[in-house]
Structure formats: C-alpha cells, structure tokens
Design a protein around this motif. Sequence first.
Motif, PDB file in Angstrom:
ATOM      1  N   ILE A 277      53.440 -28.883  -1.674  1.00 55.71           N
ATOM      2  CA  ILE A 277      52.615 -27.734  -2.205  1.00 55.71           C
ATOM      3  C   ILE A 277      51.532 -28.073  -2.859  1.00 55.71           C
ATOM      4  CG2 ILE A 277      54.671 -26.372  -2.297  1.00 55.71           C
ATOM      5  CD1 ILE A 277      54.822 -26.638  -5.458  1.00 55.71           C
ATOM      6  N   ILE A 278      50.709 -27.184  -3.281  1.00 52.01           N
ATOM      7  CA  ILE A 278      49.451 -27.733  -4.128  1.00 52.01           C
ATOM      8  C   ILE A 278      49.506 -26.871  -5.487  1.00 52.01           C
ATOM      9  CG2 ILE A 278      48.010 -28.381  -2.273  1.00 52.01           C
ATOM     10  CD1 ILE A 278      46.555 -25.619  -2.795  1.00 52.01           C
ATOM     11  N   ASN A 279      48.922 -27.428  -6.608  1.00 55.52           N
ATOM     12  CA  ASN A 279      48.460 -26.678  -7.787  1.00 55.52           C
ATOM     13  C   ASN A 279      47.679 -25.882  -7.442  1.00 55.52           C
ATOM     14  OD1 ASN A 279      47.681 -26.150  -9.999  1.00 55.52           O
ATOM     15  ND2 ASN A 279      47.612 -28.095 -11.198  1.00 55.52           N
ATOM     16  N   MET A 280      47.699 -24.558  -7.557  1.00 53.33           N
ATOM     17  CA  MET A 280      46.780 -23.303  -7.140  1.00 53.33           C
ATOM     18  C   MET A 280      45.501 -23.418  -8.054  1.00 53.33           C
ATOM     19  SD  MET A 280      47.240 -21.876  -4.166  1.00 53.33           S
ATOM     20  CE  MET A 280      48.524 -21.948  -2.836  1.00 53.33           C
ATOM     21  N   ARG A 281      45.651 -24.050  -9.076  1.00 50.76           N
ATOM     22  CA  ARG A 281      44.532 -24.354 -10.090  1.00 50.76           C
ATOM     23  C   ARG A 281      43.366 -25.268  -9.705  1.00 50.76           C
ATOM     24  NH1 ARG A 281      43.291 -20.675 -13.294  1.00 50.76           N
ATOM     25  NH2 ARG A 281      42.476 -22.460 -14.662  1.00 50.76           N
ATOM     26  N   ASN A 282      43.870 -26.386  -9.194  1.00 51.68           N
ATOM     27  CA  ASN A 282      43.134 -27.510  -9.008  1.00 51.68           C
ATOM     28  C   ASN A 282      43.086 -28.154  -7.568  1.00 51.68           C
ATOM     29  OD1 ASN A 282      45.134 -29.075  -9.165  1.00 51.68           O
ATOM     30  ND2 ASN A 282      44.794 -29.791 -11.322  1.00 51.68           N
ATOM     31  N   GLY A 283      44.050 -27.726  -6.912  1.00 49.94           N
ATOM     32  CA  GLY A 283      44.337 -27.957  -5.488  1.00 49.94           C
ATOM     33  C   GLY A 283      44.923 -29.344  -5.289  1.00 49.94           C
ATOM     34  N   ILE A 284      45.607 -29.875  -6.436  1.00 50.04           N
ATOM     35  CA  ILE A 284      45.898 -31.024  -6.183  1.00 50.04           C
ATOM     36  C   ILE A 284      47.472 -31.075  -5.427  1.00 50.04           C
ATOM     37  CG2 ILE A 284      47.197 -33.080  -7.653  1.00 50.04           C
ATOM     38  CD1 ILE A 284      44.443 -33.106  -7.759  1.00 50.04           C
ATOM     39  N   PHE A 285      47.570 -32.157  -4.749  1.00 49.41           N
ATOM     40  CA  PHE A 285      48.940 -32.032  -3.679  1.00 49.41           C
ATOM     41  C   PHE A 285      50.138 -32.245  -4.754  1.00 49.41           C
ATOM     42  CE2 PHE A 285      51.829 -34.080  -0.655  1.00 49.41           C
ATOM     43  CZ  PHE A 285      51.717 -33.338   0.329  1.00 49.41           C
ATOM     44  N   LEU A 286      51.251 -31.591  -4.816  1.00 51.17           N
ATOM     45  CA  LEU A 286      52.270 -31.944  -5.746  1.00 51.17           C
ATOM     46  C   LEU A 286      53.645 -32.464  -4.819  1.00 51.17           C
ATOM     47  CD1 LEU A 286      52.089 -28.637  -7.780  1.00 51.17           C
ATOM     48  CD2 LEU A 286      51.154 -30.877  -8.236  1.00 51.17           C
ATOM     49  N   GLU A 287      53.700 -33.580  -5.521  1.00 57.19           N
ATOM     50  CA  GLU A 287      54.866 -34.330  -4.582  1.00 57.19           C
ATOM     51  C   GLU A 287      56.340 -33.940  -5.487  1.00 57.19           C
ATOM     52  OE1 GLU A 287      53.968 -38.336  -3.981  1.00 57.19           O
ATOM     53  OE2 GLU A 287      52.308 -37.836  -2.859  1.00 57.19           O
ATOM     54  N   GLY A 288      56.155 -33.972  -6.756  1.00 58.57           N
ATOM     55  CA  GLY A 288      57.412 -33.833  -7.577  1.00 58.57           C
ATOM     56  C   GLY A 288      58.143 -32.402  -7.701  1.00 58.57           C
ATOM     57  N   ALA A 289      57.381 -31.457  -7.093  1.00 61.82           N
ATOM     58  CA  ALA A 289      57.761 -30.108  -7.376  1.00 61.82           C
ATOM     59  C   ALA A 289      59.153 -29.606  -6.366  1.00 61.82           C
ATOM     60  CB  ALA A 289      56.743 -29.213  -6.595  1.00 61.82           C
ATOM     61  N   MET A 290      59.873 -28.861  -6.899  1.00 54.72           N
ATOM     62  CA  MET A 290      61.054 -28.297  -6.448  1.00 54.72           C
ATOM     63  C   MET A 290      60.979 -27.890  -4.802  1.00 54.72           C
ATOM     64  SD  MET A 290      63.112 -29.384  -8.607  1.00 54.72           S
ATOM     65  CE  MET A 290      61.771 -30.789  -9.031  1.00 54.72           C
ATOM     66  N   GLU A 291      59.866 -27.203  -4.880  1.00 57.44           N
ATOM     67  CA  GLU A 291      59.409 -26.348  -3.400  1.00 57.44           C
ATOM     68  C   GLU A 291      58.949 -27.779  -2.390  1.00 57.44           C
ATOM     69  OE1 GLU A 291      57.929 -25.860  -6.230  1.00 57.44           O
ATOM     70  OE2 GLU A 291      58.353 -23.862  -6.709  1.00 57.44           O
ATOM     71  N   THR A 292      58.424 -28.942  -2.763  1.00 60.15           N
ATOM     72  CA  THR A 292      58.330 -29.943  -1.892  1.00 60.15           C
ATOM     73  C   THR A 292      59.558 -30.431  -1.583  1.00 60.15           C
ATOM     74  OG1 THR A 292      56.271 -30.553  -3.209  1.00 60.15           O
ATOM     75  CG2 THR A 292      57.428 -32.185  -1.977  1.00 60.15           C
ATOM     76  N   ALA A 293      60.439 -30.548  -2.685  1.00 58.82           N
ATOM     77  CA  ALA A 293      61.950 -31.178  -2.296  1.00 58.82           C
ATOM     78  C   ALA A 293      62.496 -30.244  -1.158  1.00 58.82           C
ATOM     79  CB  ALA A 293      62.566 -31.262  -3.416  1.00 58.82           C
ATOM     80  N   LEU A 294      62.358 -28.968  -1.313  1.00 60.34           N
ATOM     81  CA  LEU A 294      63.196 -28.097  -0.492  1.00 60.34           C
ATOM     82  C   LEU A 294      62.231 -28.203   1.017  1.00 60.34           C
ATOM     83  CD1 LEU A 294      63.277 -24.784  -2.464  1.00 60.34           C
ATOM     84  CD2 LEU A 294      65.209 -26.090  -1.752  1.00 60.34           C
ATOM     85  N   GLN A 295      61.241 -28.510   1.200  1.00 60.21           N
ATOM     86  CA  GLN A 295      60.581 -28.535   2.527  1.00 60.21           C
ATOM     87  C   GLN A 295      61.041 -29.914   3.179  1.00 60.21           C
ATOM     88  OE1 GLN A 295      56.274 -27.172   2.902  1.00 60.21           O
ATOM     89  NE2 GLN A 295      56.376 -27.316   0.706  1.00 60.21           N
ATOM     90  N   LEU A 296      61.054 -30.738   2.204  1.00 59.28           N
ATOM     91  CA  LEU A 296      61.490 -32.367   2.684  1.00 59.28           C
ATOM     92  C   LEU A 296      62.889 -32.283   3.086  1.00 59.28           C
ATOM     93  CD1 LEU A 296      59.316 -34.417   0.140  1.00 59.28           C
ATOM     94  CD2 LEU A 296      58.780 -34.046   2.473  1.00 59.28           C
ATOM     95  N   SER A 297      63.808 -31.636   2.351  1.00 59.44           N
ATOM     96  CA  SER A 297      65.118 -31.477   2.985  1.00 59.44           C
ATOM     97  C   SER A 297      65.182 -30.791   4.155  1.00 59.44           C
ATOM     98  CB  SER A 297      65.721 -30.908   1.543  1.00 59.44           C
ATOM     99  OG  SER A 297      67.105 -30.756   1.944  1.00 59.44           O
ATOM    100  N   ALA A 298      64.380 -29.628   4.270  1.00 55.38           N
ATOM    101  CA  ALA A 298      64.617 -28.932   5.501  1.00 55.38           C
ATOM    102  C   ALA A 298      64.060 -29.908   6.637  1.00 55.38           C
ATOM    103  CB  ALA A 298      63.595 -27.628   5.501  1.00 55.38           C
ATOM    104  N   MET A 299      62.962 -30.587   6.466  1.00 53.66           N
ATOM    105  CA  MET A 299      62.424 -31.523   7.467  1.00 53.66           C
ATOM    106  C   MET A 299      63.364 -32.541   8.014  1.00 53.66           C
ATOM    107  SD  MET A 299      59.770 -30.422   8.816  1.00 53.66           S
ATOM    108  CE  MET A 299      58.772 -31.972   9.370  1.00 53.66           C
ATOM    109  N   GLY A 300      64.300 -33.054   7.013  1.00 60.34           N
ATOM    110  CA  GLY A 300      65.294 -33.889   7.143  1.00 60.34           C
ATOM    111  C   GLY A 300      66.276 -33.297   8.215  1.00 60.34           C
TER     112      GLY A 300
END
Lengths: 477, 213
Positions: A277-300
Amino acid sequence: MKMNAYALSDEEIRIIHNDSLQILEEVGVRIPVEKALELLEAGGAKIDWEKKNVSIPREMVAKALDITPKEFTLGARNPEFDFAMPSSYTAFTLDGAGANVIDYRTGKRREAVLQDVADAARVFEEVELGKVLWSPVVPYDVPGGPCGILNTATSFMNSSKHVQDEVKTLDEVQYVIEIAKAILGSEEEVIKRKIYSATYCTVAPLCHDEEMLEATMELTKYKAPVLILPMPACGSTGPASLYSNIAVANAEALSAITVFQLMTPGTPLIFGAALGIINMRNGIFLEGAMETALQLSAMGQMGKYYGMPTIIAGCLTDAKELGMQADIEKVMTCLPLVLGGVDAVNGAGLIESSMTMSFEQMLIDGEIGLMCNRMSAGIEVSDEKNFFMDIKEVGPGGHFLKRKNTRTAVRSSEFFTPELANRSTYSEWLKLGSPSMFSEAHKKVEKILSGELKNPLSPSTEKVIKEIMEEAKAKLR
Amino acid sequence: MADLYDEMRNSVLEGDEELAIELAEKVLTEKGNAMMAMNEGFLNGIQEAGRLFEDGEYFLPDLIFAADALKSALRVLDSELKKNEGESVKSKKIVLATVQGDIHDIGKTIVGTMMTANGYEVHDLGADVKNEEIIRAVKEIKPEIVGLSALLTTTMEEQKNIITMLEEEGIRNTVKVIVGGAPVNQNWADKIKADGYSDNAISAVKLADELTA
Ligand code: B12
C-alpha cells in the motif's frame, strides 16, 4: 496440529482467480517484446500489435499452469544448502536491492559499496534459515553496466548458498551462465543443479518491461528458475482495495507464467509477490503495513492454489533505524506468511522499505524466522507426547524435573532456544554486560567477518570468475 | 462576479474537471476576463487545496484531482491568456522526467502534481526519457527548472550525463537542475553539481521556489 493463518477462504481464492482471468481477457497486459507476442498469438491470444496489448484467454492460462513444475530444488554451490520446494518449513531469502548500509563498525548509514555485498554474503552464510541469497544492495562504487554481474559473482565467491538476482539485459544472461559453468563445469550441470535463479518484476499495472522480459525469457532456456514478483501498490500503481489489488497482482503473475511456459515449456517458476500500500500523504510505498502483510499472505495462498513453489516478500519494515518499529513490523509481516506455509520469505536484512541493509538486522531477522517457524510447527497432540504416566506418578504436588521424559524433552525440537534473545535472570544478565539482541547480533557479525571465509571457491574457479568480472567491466556499458 | 469566481475556485478545490472546463468555456463565450478568472478563481482553488494538504486534511488523490481540474481550465483559457501575456499570469516552467533506463514514475508524477498545485507550469516528459529528449525539451520549453528522477543506483549516472550534456550545449546556466529518487542523496547532487536535491515532493517545491526566487 500445525498452527495456520490464512487471509482468504477457499471460496475467496477462487473468486480472485476468476477476477484475474477476467482482467487478462478483458483488459489484457502490455508486453513490448515481439517474440513473446508471437508466441502468445500462436497460442491463441488476441494481440493489439500497435499497443502491444494482449488479451490472454483463460484456457491458455490453464494450459500454462498445467505444465508449470510443482516441485524442484534450488541448488547451492554447497549441496548441503540445497533448498527443495515445496518445503516443510519456511526459509529466508536475503532481501534485494537496497542502496545504503548501516555500517556495523560505525553504526552510521552510508552508501553501499561492493565490499558490502561480499560481507553480506558471508554473514548470510551463517543464517540458519537463509537459503536464497539475493544481492542485498546495489553498490555505488561500480558502474551501472557491469553492476549486476559483479554482484552475482561477488555473491558466489563469498557464499556457497543458492544465488538469486535479476538479469536486466540480454547481454547479462551469458555472463551469468558463464559464472555458473565455471562453478559447475558444464552447461548440463548448470541446467540440472540450478544454483542461480532470477527475480522477475512485472510492471504494475499490467505491463512487462521490454529488456527485462527479453533477458529473463532467454534465461529460461537454461531452466534457471524465475521468481515472478508482481508489486502493484494499492492506490498508486494498483486499484485502491486490497481485494482488487491482489487480483491485479495475480493477473500479472499469471501473464508472466503464461509467457515463460510458452517460451520454455516446463520451465521452473516460483510464485512471488511484493505488493503493498502507499502513504496517501507522500506516495511512499509501505512495506511494513498490516495491509501489505494481508495482501502478501493472500498471494502466498494464490501461489499454493496453483500448486507452485512460493517465495513471498515479508519480514519487512518502513523504519529508518534499527529498533522497535523495525522489529514489530518485521514480525507482523513475517508470521502470517510462515503460518500460511510459504516456502520462503523474502525480506531478511533490510530496513527502510528495503532501502538500507544492516548485518545485525539480518541475524535478528534470522531469529524472527526461527521463532515464527516454531510457532507454525504448533502443538503435537500424539501418543508420544501424551505424558499421562508422568502426571500420574508425580501426582498432585511434586515436580516434573526429575522425569526421564523431561530430560529428553529438553533436547527435543519441541522447545526452541533463541540465540540472540536473552533469557537469563536479571543479575545474570547484568553480569553478561547487559546484552541486547542488537549487541549479541553485533558480536556475531564481528566474529563472522573477522574469521576465515567459509566454503571458499577453489582458487582456479575463483580466477575464472574474476576474469569474467573483468570482462563484464570492460564490455557491459 | 464574485460568485462565479467562487465556483471556479471550488471546481478546482473539489477536483471537478468537467465543471472547471465548463466555467472556463463560459469565460470565453461571455467574453469575460481570462486573467481575472485565473487569478481570482481557479488559482485560488489550487492554493486552498495546497493549504488543506499541508494541514493533513487533503491526501494525494485530492491534490491530483485538483491539479488536473486546474490544468483543464488552463488549457481552455490558454490562448486567451497568452494574448495579454505580460506581467501577472506568467508562471514558472519546470520540465520533469524520469531518466532513461528507469521506468519508476510515481515519485516524479507526485513531484509534478505538487509543483502544479503551487503554480508551476509542469511539462512532464514521462519515464524512461532519452537524455537527448530532455535536452531538446530544455531548448524548446526554456524552463526555469529541470527535475530529474532516478530510482535505480544504476540510472543515477544519467543525471550526471544530462548535466554534462547541458554544459556541452552551452545551456547549463539557463536552467536550474534538481534531482531526486530513492538512491539519490545530497552528496550525489553536490558531486554532479546539481542545483538542488530533495527526498520528497513538498520540499521539492520549496527548493524550486528558492532556486527561482
Ligand atoms: C513501485 C516500485 C517499482 C515499480 C514501479 C512502477 C511505476 N509505475 O512507477 C516496478 C514494479 C515497475 C519496479 C521495477 C523495478 N524496480 Co522498483 N521499486 C518500486 C518501489 C517499491 C517504490 C517506488 C515508488 O513508487 N515510491 C513512491 C514514490 C512516491 O517515492 P519516490 O519515487 O522515492 O519519490 C519521492 C522522492 O524520492 C522524491 N523524488 C522522486 N523523484 C524526484 C525528482 C526530483 C527532481 C525531486 C526534487 C524529488 C524527487 O519525491 C518523491 C515524492 O515524495 C521502490 C522501493 C522504494 N522503497 O522506493 C523499488 C526500487 C526503487 N526498485 C528497485 C529495483 C531494483 C527495480 C527493478 C530493477 C526490478 C526489481 N528487482 O525490483 C525494476 C526496474 C525496472 C526499470 N528499468 O526501471 C530497487 C532499486 C535498487 C537500487 N538501489 O537501484 C528499489 C529500491 C527496491 C528494492 N529495494 O529492491 N519498481
């Protein structure tokens, strides 16, 4: 039983699979490589030659999945480190392609140099779960052209584990194969042992990169495994729901699988993912976010649904320094993947959204991985572990310290002992010099790097590889 | 008139592109003052959007909607504005690109949006842009600033190459070069004699403001 965690139900997996097929049929993907387009057209796909857009019918995807190998082994220079997938435990990949290093001597962040790639390989050699070595940084002190080859060669020279990197141009492929040949002796052995594999990033949303695809297609001729790594970011390069972003990532992965299987039928592929996901304030790609973890888990889970080996990004953090944020985010983005049973987690050793490497962090991540694996192994409810007789004989009151079963249990795999985490009493801990996980890791790093190089190449092989490096420096621009 | 200007301002603030175009066209058909419509209406909207962003109430998508609404209004009024070009509406120009061999374009796009939101006329050449093309754009557009984005350690080199090319063409001193992207740092910017570096879009605007003050 084993302890499990899943982000998607079986029904949801099928829904997303169908969404991805719909995306491939109705939206298509952009593939700017003529050879790939020809193969796709011959296979029945509809091509818009001007836009280089391809609609891939679901039958083609099914056919590709059908001939994708379900199991193979990532070979290592030292066969002791061979990694067979599917794996009964979750291994670690050294995270790839940062820019900086937290220097273990000064504790300060600085630009990475080629020596760091060598040192990282030596430290990674000692990470128990570490099975796949991706060059962790792109050094500033070498020119761009030969950089990839220099990294790959340096990794092979300093570690005997499986090396994974990427081929960015057609030219690089021959160099990589030459290096592997220098180590294994012949092309047949290179094809058989698979000591090198490549990561392949699709370009979100729904595109492929011309040079990288050309090069990676060429690499499949040697049956080198390819880790397919889609990375759409929710809201910037991907749609703004976790669900649809997963469907896009999965569609990208399926398109890559289809192309590679058309190019080299039966070629070994690994299902990967690095979406976020991204930080909607500056666009930075967020790796440590819970939503990132959920998506990665789903992709697994998607990868497992296709019966493919899986190496998924995890154990990630957006923290700028070592410490609390880094470790919390790393655990939270690692545990679900291990509990989901992916073959390997890709993320060890880097912080700051995979921009900065730390050797100490690499060892701490190694321990996080072991803890997660212990958790995943779960509780064994079996006749062997049923100690009713002990309970009966000790009876109410008394203690179990003097039971034979207790004595064996101490040394069994049921009880995991961490290496870096401290479990002393307070005064013991004081006496040890009040160690922290970091200080213990630091000590180990110093020990590894001041010691002898483990598992070195033979001098004659090293000489050949150094010659290949020189040639790359002279010829790759 | 005040109401109409408010509407213009709001169309940008809300990011309502269709409404912004409609209002701009109205200025043309009713022979209104394009310059006033810009200054009193549309530009007020983008400034307010920028303020809300700094206050943490607006997010990137809000800003992108607002910037695009402004650009659409500008496009409609462009020829009219150029007629009485002179003092007030002349905005500073910036040419932006991700360098050749590099396809990362989100960071550069966000910098562009933030520049637009702060009144710059942004010429975004896209990603993986050939060095020659950037030089050509500098010659043709004559921007105050050229911004170069590089996300790979291996493509940072192009920022240096472009600066060298600008020197060779004898136009280095006509334009300020600013650089950015994940592996880029102040050290590198100094080394290649760029005029500035920033690691985020907000300070990129401040940097541009300072360099063109
Ligand atoms: C998304 C992403 C991609 C996407 C890009 C999609 C797209 N349409 O842009 C895809 C999947 C295509 C991709 C491909 C690759 N990527 Co990539 N990617 C990223 C990632 C995760 C995020 C980039 C991003 O969008 N950031 C969000 C924006 C908002 O941040 P930003 O770009 O830094 O921009 C901000 C500032 O830097 C600054 N700024 C930026 N530009 C400018 C310009 C000026 C003038 C100024 C003043 C300021 C400024 O302001 C911006 C806004 O705040 C980064 C990791 C990271 N942490 O950055 C890797 C990363 C950049 N990628 C990397 C790599 C290696 C690649 C690949 C080679 C494949 C691979 N193995 O991943 C290919 C390269 C293909 C090519 N030829 O370019 C590495 C680079 C390593 C290195 N040191 O060289 C990184 C660091 C990831 C990693 N650790 O491995 N990638």
